[in-house]
Design a protein around this motif. Structure first.
Motif, PDB file in Angstrom:
ATOM      1  N   GLN A  48       0.834  -1.213   0.000  1.00  0.00           N
ATOM      2  CA  GLN A  48       0.000   0.000   0.000  1.00  0.00           C
ATOM      3  C   GLN A  48       0.860   1.250   0.000  1.00  0.00           C
ATOM      4  O   GLN A  48       0.556   2.234  -0.669  1.00  0.00           O
ATOM      5  CB  GLN A  48      -0.914  -0.024   1.231  1.00  0.00           C
ATOM      6  CG  GLN A  48      -1.931  -1.154   1.225  1.00  0.00           C
ATOM      7  CD  GLN A  48      -2.766  -1.182   2.494  1.00  0.00           C
ATOM      8  OE1 GLN A  48      -2.733  -0.237   3.281  1.00  0.00           O
ATOM      9  NE2 GLN A  48      -3.502  -2.279   2.708  1.00  0.00           N
ATOM     10  N   ARG A  49       1.975   1.159   0.795  1.00  0.00           N
ATOM     11  CA  ARG A  49       2.828   2.352   0.832  1.00  0.00           C
ATOM     12  C   ARG A  49       3.474   2.605  -0.532  1.00  0.00           C
ATOM     13  O   ARG A  49       3.630   3.756  -0.965  1.00  0.00           O
ATOM     14  CB  ARG A  49       3.908   2.175   1.907  1.00  0.00           C
ATOM     15  CG  ARG A  49       4.701   3.447   2.157  1.00  0.00           C
ATOM     16  CD  ARG A  49       5.860   3.225   3.105  1.00  0.00           C
ATOM     17  NE  ARG A  49       6.499   4.486   3.435  1.00  0.00           N
ATOM     18  CZ  ARG A  49       7.300   5.175   2.591  1.00  0.00           C
ATOM     19  NH1 ARG A  49       7.537   4.678   1.372  1.00  0.00           N
ATOM     20  NH2 ARG A  49       7.828   6.326   2.963  1.00  0.00           N
ATOM     21  N   GLN A 100      -0.995  10.153   4.578  1.00  0.00           N
ATOM     22  CA  GLN A 100      -1.220   8.708   4.603  1.00  0.00           C
ATOM     23  C   GLN A 100       0.101   7.938   4.719  1.00  0.00           C
ATOM     24  O   GLN A 100       0.192   6.912   5.409  1.00  0.00           O
ATOM     25  CB  GLN A 100      -1.983   8.289   3.329  1.00  0.00           C
ATOM     26  CG  GLN A 100      -3.405   8.820   3.277  1.00  0.00           C
ATOM     27  CD  GLN A 100      -4.115   8.379   2.007  1.00  0.00           C
ATOM     28  OE1 GLN A 100      -3.632   7.510   1.300  1.00  0.00           O
ATOM     29  NE2 GLN A 100      -5.259   8.987   1.748  1.00  0.00           N
ATOM     30  N   LEU A 101       1.118   8.450   4.021  1.00  0.00           N
ATOM     31  CA  LEU A 101       2.417   7.785   4.098  1.00  0.00           C
ATOM     32  C   LEU A 101       2.999   7.856   5.522  1.00  0.00           C
ATOM     33  O   LEU A 101       3.616   6.901   6.022  1.00  0.00           O
ATOM     34  CB  LEU A 101       3.385   8.415   3.094  1.00  0.00           C
ATOM     35  CG  LEU A 101       3.147   8.054   1.614  1.00  0.00           C
ATOM     36  CD1 LEU A 101       4.076   8.866   0.723  1.00  0.00           C
ATOM     37  CD2 LEU A 101       3.363   6.561   1.395  1.00  0.00           C
ATOM     38  N   ARG A 102       2.816   8.998   6.169  1.00  0.00           N
ATOM     39  CA  ARG A 102       3.310   9.119   7.541  1.00  0.00           C
ATOM     40  C   ARG A 102       2.589   8.153   8.467  1.00  0.00           C
ATOM     41  O   ARG A 102       3.211   7.519   9.340  1.00  0.00           O
ATOM     42  CB  ARG A 102       3.140  10.571   8.028  1.00  0.00           C
ATOM     43  CG  ARG A 102       4.119  11.555   7.380  1.00  0.00           C
ATOM     44  CD  ARG A 102       4.125  12.863   8.137  1.00  0.00           C
ATOM     45  NE  ARG A 102       2.818  13.517   8.102  1.00  0.00           N
ATOM     46  CZ  ARG A 102       2.447  14.373   7.157  1.00  0.00           C
ATOM     47  NH1 ARG A 102       3.269  14.657   6.149  1.00  0.00           N
ATOM     48  NH2 ARG A 102       1.254  14.928   7.212  1.00  0.00           N
ATOM     49  N   VAL A 103       1.285   8.039   8.299  1.00  0.00           N
ATOM     50  CA  VAL A 103       0.538   7.093   9.131  1.00  0.00           C
ATOM     51  C   VAL A 103       1.003   5.663   8.863  1.00  0.00           C
ATOM     52  O   VAL A 103       1.203   4.840   9.784  1.00  0.00           O
ATOM     53  CB  VAL A 103      -0.966   7.245   8.878  1.00  0.00           C
ATOM     54  CG1 VAL A 103      -1.739   6.137   9.612  1.00  0.00           C
ATOM     55  CG2 VAL A 103      -1.450   8.608   9.353  1.00  0.00           C
ATOM     56  N   MET A 104       1.179   5.362   7.583  1.00  0.00           N
ATOM     57  CA  MET A 104       1.607   4.009   7.218  1.00  0.00           C
ATOM     58  C   MET A 104       3.026   3.718   7.708  1.00  0.00           C
ATOM     59  O   MET A 104       3.344   2.604   8.146  1.00  0.00           O
ATOM     60  CB  MET A 104       1.515   3.837   5.699  1.00  0.00           C
ATOM     61  CG  MET A 104       1.667   2.400   5.249  1.00  0.00           C
ATOM     62  SD  MET A 104       1.200   2.206   3.525  1.00  0.00           S
ATOM     63  CE  MET A 104      -0.554   2.536   3.665  1.00  0.00           C
ATOM     64  N   ASP A 105       3.903   4.723   7.652  1.00  0.00           N
ATOM     65  CA  ASP A 105       5.259   4.535   8.180  1.00  0.00           C
ATOM     66  C   ASP A 105       5.227   4.241   9.693  1.00  0.00           C
ATOM     67  O   ASP A 105       6.015   3.426  10.211  1.00  0.00           O
ATOM     68  CB  ASP A 105       6.103   5.777   7.904  1.00  0.00           C
ATOM     69  CG  ASP A 105       6.431   5.922   6.432  1.00  0.00           C
ATOM     70  OD1 ASP A 105       6.358   4.911   5.710  1.00  0.00           O
ATOM     71  OD2 ASP A 105       6.755   7.059   5.998  1.00  0.00           O
ATOM     72  N   GLY A 106       4.311   4.920  10.387  1.00  0.00           N
ATOM     73  CA  GLY A 106       4.189   4.651  11.821  1.00  0.00           C
ATOM     74  C   GLY A 106       3.760   3.224  12.086  1.00  0.00           C
ATOM     75  O   GLY A 106       4.283   2.550  13.000  1.00  0.00           O
ATOM     76  N   SER A 134       5.944   0.211  13.900  1.00  0.00           N
ATOM     77  CA  SER A 134       5.447  -0.561  15.040  1.00  0.00           C
ATOM     78  C   SER A 134       5.575  -2.053  14.781  1.00  0.00           C
ATOM     79  O   SER A 134       6.019  -2.831  15.646  1.00  0.00           O
ATOM     80  CB  SER A 134       3.993  -0.188  15.321  1.00  0.00           C
ATOM     81  OG  SER A 134       3.467  -0.976  16.362  1.00  0.00           O
ATOM     82  N   ASP A 135       5.152  -2.459  13.536  1.00  0.00           N
ATOM     83  CA  ASP A 135       5.264  -3.883  13.195  1.00  0.00           C
ATOM     84  C   ASP A 135       6.725  -4.316  13.126  1.00  0.00           C
ATOM     85  O   ASP A 135       7.096  -5.453  13.487  1.00  0.00           O
ATOM     86  CB  ASP A 135       4.562  -4.150  11.865  1.00  0.00           C
ATOM     87  CG  ASP A 135       3.061  -3.996  11.976  1.00  0.00           C
ATOM     88  OD1 ASP A 135       2.404  -3.855  10.910  1.00  0.00           O
ATOM     89  OD2 ASP A 135       2.530  -4.021  13.107  1.00  0.00           O
ATOM     90  N   ALA A 136       7.559  -3.409  12.632  1.00  0.00           N
ATOM     91  CA  ALA A 136       8.988  -3.759  12.540  1.00  0.00           C
ATOM     92  C   ALA A 136       9.598  -3.943  13.929  1.00  0.00           C
ATOM     93  O   ALA A 136      10.476  -4.801  14.135  1.00  0.00           O
ATOM     94  CB  ALA A 136       9.724  -2.683  11.764  1.00  0.00           C
ATOM     95  N   ALA A 137       9.159  -3.099  14.859  1.00  0.00           N
ATOM     96  CA  ALA A 137       9.672  -3.246  16.225  1.00  0.00           C
ATOM     97  C   ALA A 137       9.280  -4.606  16.815  1.00  0.00           C
ATOM     98  O   ALA A 137      10.061  -5.250  17.536  1.00  0.00           O
ATOM     99  CB  ALA A 137       9.152  -2.105  17.102  1.00  0.00           C
ATOM    100  N   SER A 138       8.030  -5.013  16.489  1.00  0.00           N
ATOM    101  CA  SER A 138       7.597  -6.331  16.978  1.00  0.00           C
ATOM    102  C   SER A 138       8.397  -7.448  16.317  1.00  0.00           C
ATOM    103  O   SER A 138       8.750  -8.450  16.944  1.00  0.00           O
ATOM    104  CB  SER A 138       6.094  -6.512  16.700  1.00  0.00           C
ATOM    105  OG  SER A 138       5.358  -5.512  17.365  1.00  0.00           O
TER     106      SER A 138
END
Length: 814
Positions: A329-330, A431-437, A441-445
């Motif tokens: 999506q990004r 939208q890109l900023r929201v998606m990057d966030g 988060s998923d990357a941290a997990s």
């Protein structure tokens, strides 16, 4: 005079009655018509009837001109062909282009204007007309308007042909000879003739031996085509009828077919160019995506070779799946943002309608945004209209109000488009900023999992994302190639033009009828104008209202036997001159020659009114005069005297109009001796007074013409003569010169008991008549009434007293 006449006895009996002022007859009749505002309809109709010859002349002239114009016009022929506006790519591409555009392919583009009318304007453009001129060689124009184009085959005119040159053509039995710019070419029919700048073919021999053709400019030929082309849409359909008007049926058919073919060709070319630009943009995007995909696949392959394959845990797999979806999506959002950034950059540098901007607008990411596409199309339409106004031989300056208005609209559309692009870019960045966030988060997990496993999943998802994007671009590329291959435009020719079977109706009957109505309007208007400009006295009401005198009688025309009927048939100007015979003095004495005529009855009515007009005072002397000459006072005077004599009265008729005496000729007596001799004491009354053929009527002629007439009439001798004549006769009737012609009438007016004013209908002008009555009243003369003399039947023409004449004429013949 010891015995009194019956009339004198009756007058003396009325002397005891109180004196009454003369009553105007107009005051006793209803005046409803006079009180109305404007002119009554009956007066309009009477005016038209009086001047019917003017109405007839105007109608004949107007209709004649119309008939002549219609007969001189060449026949016009109209040929018509039909085209349908549609999208031919739908069936062959499986409606892919319609789905991608987000609308119905049969629905023509356009938001602010009618698409059918827009296509009609394209059809009537100079580009289409120019193609027609070039394809048919219409720069070679025959000097004969109705030249038969069936004789003329294919014609080609190139830039070498000079404007103003003339090609002379001679048609022989087997060959045709053409000369242009000093170069002569000959050849058989159906063979092209090569001339400087012109190639012409003649199919067959015409009925004439020679013809001339002029080489006109391309712009002039285009104007001639545009003047004859008509485009009419059929109601509630997408079909347009293209017609062309020409003096030759073959030319009409050729131009109609060529216009449809040129319109179809230009429309197809425009559609193919749009499809080509879209395919080019998709191809560039696909090449970039393939390069990224190849790189990602190589990285994934290298990573798997460097580490052994492993089975990820369920949690790790779910996390990585989510990250992969977010990355896809990004990537889509990033790609869309790049496109909008490119559009914003193009708009920021002033770009409005270039190929780069068109390619960006045709991209799938932008095409799905209907509002932005509408703004871009609106800006392109305004730019196209401005270019058409500022280019070409009739271009307008940038200071032209229409150009300035279009510039303002273009700037407004450009500003709105820029704002929309920037707004969309800002939304994509958010939208890109929201998606990057979310991805962080998923990357941290996922960081808690083995790094190798995470890297493998990342590379795999990257390859999958790029593969999906490449597949989408391949489908779009296939659609664009299909559209480009099958794009035939929106124009489909339904029916070719047929050769017109005959000339079209030019509305000749309607034009003649319209000319008839115009002639009637002009004739009636002229009749009313002439009637309003006529200042002569025509009706009894006018005489009484202007002169403040009662009209004691209306004397009709005194005509010779058999002339009246003929004149009634000749109600035209100068009709009196057509039926008038040599004057006979006896004809004027209608009271002697025709006792039952309308004229005799009018004079009897006048006699009756005069007897009672004095209010009981005895009437012994009566002066008859008129404002001007030729108004019939002498005739009235003579006939009035006869009617009084027929009443068994002794009447003396005195001719005081010494300058133009006429009474002696009416009664067939001599002029000398007369009144002049009596006043000059060169004769006696017994010698001057002569009897007439009418019993009881005597006449005193004017006598010799002397220079001092006014002095004789104003002297004591004249008063003595009048006193003596009043004593001898029951009534003395005096004929005087016109009031405005000499002072004689004013001198005699104060010496008589009453004055009778004679006015002629249709001749006596209002102002002179009014001035004459005022002069008589100023000296103390007693004007008892007026006589409306109508020898030309003017009063009858006004429709008021026609019954008055017809009654007596019918009674006399009964």
């Amino acid at each position: 005079m010891s015995e009194l006449s019956p009339i004198e006895t009756h007058v003396k009996q009325l002397a005891e009655r109180p004196v009454r002022d003369p009553v105007l007859r107009s005051s006793l009749t209803p005046q409803a018509e006079e009180e109305r505002d404007g002119i009554p309809l009956r007066d309009y109709l009477n005016a038209v009837r009086r001047y019917w010859w003017l109405v007839a002349a105007a109608v004949v002239l107007s209709v004649g001109l119309a008939v002549w114009r219609v007969s001189k016009e060449l026949p016009m022929f109209m040929a018509s062909t039909s085209v349908r506006l549609r999208d031919p790519s739908v069936k062959m591409s499986g409606d892919l282009s319609a789905t991608a555009a987000g609308g119905n392919a049969d629905q023509l583009p356009g938001y602010y204007t009618d698409p059918i009318l827009s296509q009609i304007q394209v059809l009537r453009s100079r580009a289409v007309a120019g193609m027609v001129v070039d394809s048919l060689g219409l720069r070679l124009h025959p000097e004969m308007p109705d030249f038969p184009y069936a004789v003329l085959g294919p014609v080609a005119v190139n830039s070498a042909a000079q404007e103003g040159d003339t090609m002379a053509v001679r048609f022989g039995a087997r060959e045709v000879v053409a000369t242009l710019s000093g170069v002569t070419a000959r050849g058989p029919y159906r063979q092209p003739l090569q001339l400087p700048g012109v190639t012409a073919t003649f199919a067959r021999r015409p009925a004439f031996a020679q013809a001339r053709f002029a080489v006109v400019s391309r712009d002039e030929a285009i104007n001639m085509v545009l003047n004859g082309v008509q485009a009419n849409p059929r109601q509630l359909t997408n079909v347009i009828d293209i017609a062309y008007l020409a003096y030759d049926r073959t030319l009409a058919k050729r131009v109609a077919d060529a216009s449809a073919a040129s319109f179809q060709y230009l429309n197809a070319q425009s559609a193919q160019q749009a499809s080509r630009r879209r395919a080019q943009f998709i191809h560039e995007q696909l090449r970039s995506t393939d390069s990224l995909l190849m790189t990602a696949q190589m990285q994934l392959s290298s990573f798997r070779k460097s580490v052994n394959a492993f089975s990820p845990q369920e949690r790790f797999k779910a996390t990585q799946d989510g990250l992969a979806n977010l990355r896809i999506q990004r990537e889509q959002l990033a790609q869309e943002q790049r496109i909008y950034d490119q559009m914003a950059q193009a708009l920021g540098t002033g770009g409005r309608g270039g190929d780069e901007m068109a390619a960006l607008a045709a991209s799938p990411q932008v095409a799905s945004n209907g509002g932005l596409v509408s703004l871009y199309q609106q800006m392109l339409r305004y730019q196209t209209v401005r270019d058409s106004l500022t280019t070409g031989p009739w271009s307008r300056a940038t200071t032209n109000p229409d150009v300035q208005r279009l510039d303002s609209l273009i700037n407004t559309s450009h500003s709105r488009l820029s704002s929309a692009v920037q707004a969309r870019g800002t939304a994509l960045a958010a939208q890109l900023r929201v998606m990057d966030g979310l991805m962080a988060s998923d990357a941290a997990s996922a960081a808690q999992l083995p790094d190798a496993e995470a890297e493998g999943q990342r590379l795999a998802r990257q390859v999958e994302t790029l593969q999906t994007l490449a597949d989408d671009l391949l489908r779009e590329q296939q659609k664009a190639r299909i559209d480009e291959a099958v794009e035939a435009g929106q124009v489909e020719i339904m029916d070719q033009a047929l050769l017109p079977p005959g000339p079209m109706s030019r509305g000749g009957k309607k034009r003649v009828l319209f000319a008839l109505l115009i002639g009637l309007m002009i004739g009636c208007g002229g009749a009313l104008l002439l009637d309003r400009l006529n200042t002569s006295l025509l009706r009894r009401e006018e005489v009484e209202g202007l002169l403040h005198l009662p009209v004691l009688a209306i004397v009709p025309r005194i005509a010779a036997s058999g002339a009246t009927g003929l004149r009634k048939k000749l109600k035209v100007p100068m009709a009196n001159a057509l039926v008038r015979r040599a004057p006979d003095p006896a004809d004027a004495l209608i009271t002697v020659t025709d006792l039952h005529s309308a004229g005799s009855q009018a004079y009897r009515k006048l006699r009756t009114h005069l007897i009672f007009s004095t209010g009981g005072d005895p009437l012994r002397t009566l002066m008859v005069t008129s404002p001007g000459a030729g108004e019939g006072k002498s005739t009235v005077c003579a006939n009035l005297a006869v009617t009084f004599a027929q009443q068994h009265m002794r009447v003396l008729l005195v001719d005081c109009d010494m300058r133009r005496s006429r009474l002696h000729s009416l009664f067939g007596t001599g002029r000398v001796p007369g009144l002049t001799e009596v006043l000059a004491r060169q004769g006696t009354l017994e010698e001057a007074i002569r009897p007439t053929t009418v019993e009881g009527l005597h006449i005193l002629p004017a006598g010799t013409l002397v220079p001092n007439i006014s002095e004789l009439l104003g002297g004591a001798g004249m008063r003595a003569v009048m006193a003596e004549l009043s004593a001898r006769y029951d009534l003395v009737v005096v004929d005087t010169p016109p009031v405005l012609a000499a002072a004689d009438a004013e001198i005699l007016g104060v010496q008589t008991d009453a004055v009778l004013m004679v006015v002629r209908a249709g001749q006596t002008d209002r102002q002179p008549a009014q001035y004459a009555v005022q002069q008589l009243r100023a000296i103390g003369a007693r004007v008892v009434g007026a006589v409306l003399n109508d020898p030309d039947e003017k009063v009858a023409d006004y429709g008021r007293y026609t019954y008055y004449y017809d009654y007596y004429s019918q009674g006399a013949t009964a």
